[in-house]
Design a protein around this motif. Structure first.
Motif, PDB file in Angstrom:
ATOM      1  N   MET A   1       1.540  -1.255   0.032  1.00  0.00           N
ATOM      2  CA  MET A   1       0.092   0.603   0.264  1.00  0.00           C
ATOM      3  C   MET A   1       0.633   1.562  -0.031  1.00  0.00           C
ATOM      4  O   MET A   1       1.489   1.323   0.900  1.00  0.00           O
ATOM      5  CB  MET A   1      -0.897  -0.327   1.162  1.00  0.00           C
ATOM      6  CG  MET A   1      -2.133   0.615   1.198  1.00  0.00           C
ATOM      7  SD  MET A   1      -2.887   1.154   2.636  1.00  0.00           S
ATOM      8  CE  MET A   1      -1.923   0.603   3.932  1.00  0.00           C
ATOM      9  N   LYS A   2       0.690   2.415  -0.782  1.00  0.00           N
ATOM     10  CA  LYS A   2       1.264   3.557  -0.971  1.00  0.00           C
ATOM     11  C   LYS A   2       0.531   4.448   0.389  1.00  0.00           C
ATOM     12  O   LYS A   2       0.192   4.301   0.479  1.00  0.00           O
ATOM     13  CB  LYS A   2       0.824   3.530  -2.145  1.00  0.00           C
ATOM     14  CG  LYS A   2       1.739   3.212  -3.616  1.00  0.00           C
ATOM     15  CD  LYS A   2       1.764   4.049  -4.579  1.00  0.00           C
ATOM     16  CE  LYS A   2       2.287   3.081  -5.907  1.00  0.00           C
ATOM     17  NZ  LYS A   2       2.474   3.595  -6.801  1.00  0.00           N
ATOM     18  N   LEU A   3       2.189   5.209   0.497  1.00  0.00           N
ATOM     19  CA  LEU A   3       1.832   5.857   1.808  1.00  0.00           C
ATOM     20  C   LEU A   3       2.145   7.116   1.254  1.00  0.00           C
ATOM     21  O   LEU A   3       1.253   8.389   1.811  1.00  0.00           O
ATOM     22  CB  LEU A   3       2.376   5.179   2.996  1.00  0.00           C
ATOM     23  CG  LEU A   3       2.494   4.243   3.821  1.00  0.00           C
ATOM     24  CD1 LEU A   3       3.275   4.041   4.530  1.00  0.00           C
ATOM     25  CD2 LEU A   3       1.192   4.646   4.108  1.00  0.00           C
ATOM     26  N   GLN A   4       2.981   7.809   0.433  1.00  0.00           N
ATOM     27  CA  GLN A   4       3.727   8.895  -0.107  1.00  0.00           C
ATOM     28  C   GLN A   4       3.850   8.500  -1.495  1.00  0.00           C
ATOM     29  O   GLN A   4       4.836   7.778  -1.388  1.00  0.00           O
ATOM     30  CB  GLN A   4       4.347   9.619   0.861  1.00  0.00           C
ATOM     31  CG  GLN A   4       4.841  10.854   0.422  1.00  0.00           C
ATOM     32  CD  GLN A   4       3.391  11.487   1.402  1.00  0.00           C
ATOM     33  OE1 GLN A   4       2.736  12.184   1.498  1.00  0.00           O
ATOM     34  NE2 GLN A   4       3.451  12.800  -0.227  1.00  0.00           N
ATOM     35  N   THR A   5       3.622   9.394  -2.255  1.00  0.00           N
ATOM     36  CA  THR A   5       4.588   9.230  -3.663  1.00  0.00           C
ATOM     37  C   THR A   5       4.493  11.185  -4.143  1.00  0.00           C
ATOM     38  O   THR A   5       3.812  11.975  -3.784  1.00  0.00           O
ATOM     39  CB  THR A   5       3.705   8.777  -4.553  1.00  0.00           C
ATOM     40  OG1 THR A   5       2.737   7.306  -4.198  1.00  0.00           O
ATOM     41  CG2 THR A   5       4.117   8.735  -6.279  1.00  0.00           C
ATOM     42  N   MET A   6       6.209  11.175  -4.865  1.00  0.00           N
ATOM     43  CA  MET A   6       6.275  12.201  -4.688  1.00  0.00           C
ATOM     44  C   MET A   6       7.183  12.424  -6.334  1.00  0.00           C
ATOM     45  O   MET A   6       8.042  11.234  -6.671  1.00  0.00           O
ATOM     46  CB  MET A   6       7.936  12.656  -3.347  1.00  0.00           C
ATOM     47  CG  MET A   6       8.611  13.678  -4.376  1.00  0.00           C
ATOM     48  SD  MET A   6       9.564  14.717  -3.750  1.00  0.00           S
ATOM     49  CE  MET A   6       9.257  14.592  -1.760  1.00  0.00           C
ATOM     50  N   ASP A   7       6.791  12.889  -6.903  1.00  0.00           N
ATOM     51  CA  ASP A   7       7.310  13.096  -8.629  1.00  0.00           C
ATOM     52  C   ASP A   7       8.637  14.025  -9.183  1.00  0.00           C
ATOM     53  O   ASP A   7       8.042  15.135  -8.668  1.00  0.00           O
ATOM     54  CB  ASP A   7       5.808  13.081  -9.397  1.00  0.00           C
ATOM     55  CG  ASP A   7       5.594  12.665  -9.370  1.00  0.00           C
ATOM     56  OD1 ASP A   7       5.587  11.091  -9.256  1.00  0.00           O
ATOM     57  OD2 ASP A   7       4.375  12.289 -10.053  1.00  0.00           O
TER      58      ASP A   7
ATOM     59  N   GLU B   1       4.302  -3.141   2.925  1.00  0.00           N
ATOM     60  CA  GLU B   1       2.922  -4.397   2.735  1.00  0.00           C
ATOM     61  C   GLU B   1       2.258  -4.789   3.091  1.00  0.00           C
ATOM     62  O   GLU B   1       3.267  -5.776   4.504  1.00  0.00           O
ATOM     63  CB  GLU B   1       4.693  -4.563   0.916  1.00  0.00           C
ATOM     64  CG  GLU B   1       5.328  -4.167   0.440  1.00  0.00           C
ATOM     65  CD  GLU B   1       6.370  -5.535  -0.399  1.00  0.00           C
ATOM     66  OE1 GLU B   1       6.762  -6.792   0.442  1.00  0.00           O
ATOM     67  OE2 GLU B   1       6.947  -4.925  -1.503  1.00  0.00           O
ATOM     68  N   GLU B   2       1.595  -5.763   3.091  1.00  0.00           N
ATOM     69  CA  GLU B   2       0.454  -5.879   4.448  1.00  0.00           C
ATOM     70  C   GLU B   2       0.608  -8.074   3.471  1.00  0.00           C
ATOM     71  O   GLU B   2       0.397  -7.664   2.403  1.00  0.00           O
ATOM     72  CB  GLU B   2      -0.658  -6.209   4.403  1.00  0.00           C
ATOM     73  CG  GLU B   2      -0.467  -4.664   4.999  1.00  0.00           C
ATOM     74  CD  GLU B   2      -1.316  -4.101   5.827  1.00  0.00           C
ATOM     75  OE1 GLU B   2      -2.668  -4.406   5.175  1.00  0.00           O
ATOM     76  OE2 GLU B   2      -1.756  -2.947   6.122  1.00  0.00           O
TER      77      GLU B   2
END
Length: 551
Positions: free
Chosen positions: A1-7, A24-25
């Motif tokens: 599961m994505k918590l934070q994304t920066m492009d 990951e779970e």
């Protein structure tokens, strides 16, 4: 599961970057069925790479993603599957746990080590490139009469070199010296001096030269003659196109070189290159010769005397109140094209000259003080002789072996077989290339220029994108393999066979910096380089024998 994304957008690199923080779970279901009515499916093929000795904390994942319409899709169009590639860099589980469990004082140096490893990997995967181009800082000169006057001044210098008769086109006060000054012959050629390739036999010629040589780094820029007409400054390229810097002010009609014009006598002609200062990210004009100092031609003087006109700025006006070569001008954004003197050393000081050359991200740079920080690709051996218009066999250029390349033309596949009706073509792994011969013929070089498969695939990919037919290739003497450099959409023809033979001879000699440093450093007596090398090779052989005997 994505918590934070920066492009991250990286204009100076080939690709942008995305940084993701994920968790990951573990789920109870081994396989999750797709939802009803799905239209596409993504098939991933992943390969992971890491070091066996576990000395590298990062793992590299390379994934091929195939996106295809599902068999159940009602809108199937029969289009081929879309294939893309993803590269992920992931911190190993052991390093992640170690970083979490360290206290603040221990975590900082460990995080720095991880960052250095990551930066090294990214430089290999996504190398930065110098996106700044000289052309983006120049424009076509807006004063056509000024360009004609600059060309006429150069033509006057050419006539002086041939007949020693001097009739300057630019008046001492600026502007045309006569009504006929703007009449430029149609067949005028570029008067800049052009070097020839350095060969090993030139070493002894330089060592024994009575007049001596001056050495400088070979600036990797764009060659121009800078002509001062009194009211403006004209940059003349090899095709005699007149250029000028783009004004830094909002007034597009303003004279961009106004701050320098009052300091330099009208009629002065400087020989040099426009190059990008890598730290300040701006163009500078590096002056390496003076052809005319005001109304005085200097072509007949030895280089040592012409150099004085540059180092002492003998072409300054009587009212000049500041130094046109001031280091502060390089940082002054109001000056669109600052002047910088090129550094020259004597033959025996080559070692000191090369101490300012560094390799940064695969690019060699010359960095000396605040003014000099630009790309370099070799050494210029400047003879202490009068200025020669056109090719000068005494002016020599030596280039680093990995920058010695040739331009070849990609030829269409050729049918093979000798019986009628044979449709067999060249093997797909064979890339046919050729170079220009005499009278416009084509010399097939396929037998001699063979690229490894990985290099050929790179070339084919770039060729499909650029639609160019000229490719720049080089040869590595250490590995004995050819390599692909880049496609040349700016060129319509390949190198001539005579140029190619000269380049191959240069590669065959494999004259490296260590030999140059050693032999240029000989101050007197005989050059014993060959004898010393044979002695060192024998010592190396004796060392290997002792090592094998003790094994």
């Amino acid at each position: 599961m994505k918590l934070q994304t920066m492009d991250l957008a990286l204009p100076s690199a080939h690709y942008d970057l995305r940084i993701s923080l994920s968790t990951e779970e573990k789920t109870d279901r081994d396989l999750i069925e797709p939802p009803p009515g799905y239209k596409t499916k993504r098939l991933k093929r992943r390969r992971s790479y890491n070091r066996r000795d576990k000395s590298f904390a990062w793992q590299l994942d390379v994934t091929e993603v195939t996106i295809d319409e599902s068999e159940d899709s009602l809108s199937s169009s029969g289009e081929p599957a879309e294939i893309s590639y993803e590269i992920e860099v992931e911190l190993s589980e052991a390093s992640t746990i170690k970083l979490i469990n360290l206290d603040e004082n221990q975590a900082k140096p460990f995080a720095k080590q991880l960052a250095e490893q990551l930066w090294w990997m990214m430089r290999q995967i996504n190398p930065l490139s110098d996106v700044l181009d000289v052309d983006s800082y120049l424009r076509e000169h807006v004063q056509h009469d000024a360009v004609k006057l600059a060309l006429a001044q150069c033509h006057s210098l050419k006539k002086f070199s041939e007949a020693k008769e001097w009739s300057p086109a630019v008046a001492p006060t600026g502007g045309p010296a006569s009504d006929d000054a703007l009449r430029v012959p149609k067949n005028i050629h570029f008067i800049g001096c052009m070097p020839v390739n350095f060969q090993r036999h030139n070493i002894e010629d330089i060592q024994r030269s009575e007049r001596g040589y001056f050495l400088s780094e070979k600036t990797d820029g764009v060659r121009y003659l800078m002509v001062f007409t009194g009211h403006t400054v004209v940059l003349l390229d090899r095709s005699h196109k007149g250029m000028q810097p783009i004004p830094t002010s909002e007034d597009v009609n303003a004279e961009p070189m106004q701050s320098i014009i009052p300091l330099i006598q009208p009629g002065t002609v400087l020989d040099g290159e426009v190059v990008i200062h890598r730290e300040l990210r701006r163009p500078i004009f590096i002056v390496f010769d003076v052809l005319c100092s005001g109304s005085r031609p200097l072509l007949n003087l030895p280089f040592e005397d012409r150099l004085k006109h540059s180092t002492q700025a003998l072409f300054r006006t009587e009212n000049a109140n500041r130094d046109m070569f001031a280091p502060s001008a390089v940082k002054d954004k109001n000056i669109p094209l600052p002047l910088v003197r090129k550094n020259f050393v004597r033959r025996t000081e080559l070692d000191r000259l090369l101490s300012y050359v560094n390799e940064e991200r695969g690019i060699r740079t010359y960095r000396n003080g605040d003014c000099h920080y630009h790309s370099t690709d070799g050494i210029i051996f400047q003879p202490n002789r009068p200025y020669a218009i056109g090719t000068d066999i005494h002016l020599l250029k030596w280039k680093y072996l990995d920058t010695v390349t040739i331009d070849v033309e990609i030829l269409p596949p050729q049918q093979r077989g000798y019986h009628a009706g044979c449709n067999n073509m060249d093997d797909e792994d064979v890339l046919r290339v050729g170079v220009l011969g005499e009278d416009g013929t084509m010399v097939d070089m396929t037998r001699f220029v063979k690229l490894p498969r990985c290099e050929r695939l790179r070339l084919e990919a770039d060729r499909a994108e650029t639609k160019a037919k000229i490719a720049e290739v080089g040869f590595d003497p250490d590995t004995g393999e050819w390599y692909y450099q880049t496609m040349r959409p700016d060129k319509l023809t390949s190198n001539h066979i005579s140029t190619v033979i000269g380049t191959l001879l240069e590669l065959a000699e494999s004259l490296g910096t260590n030999e140059l440093r050693y032999r240029m450093g000989v101050r007197g007596g005989r050059d014993t380089y060959r004898k010393d090398v044979r002695s060192m090779q024998k010592q190396l052989l004796d060392f290997q024998r002792k090592k094998n005997a003790g094994a």
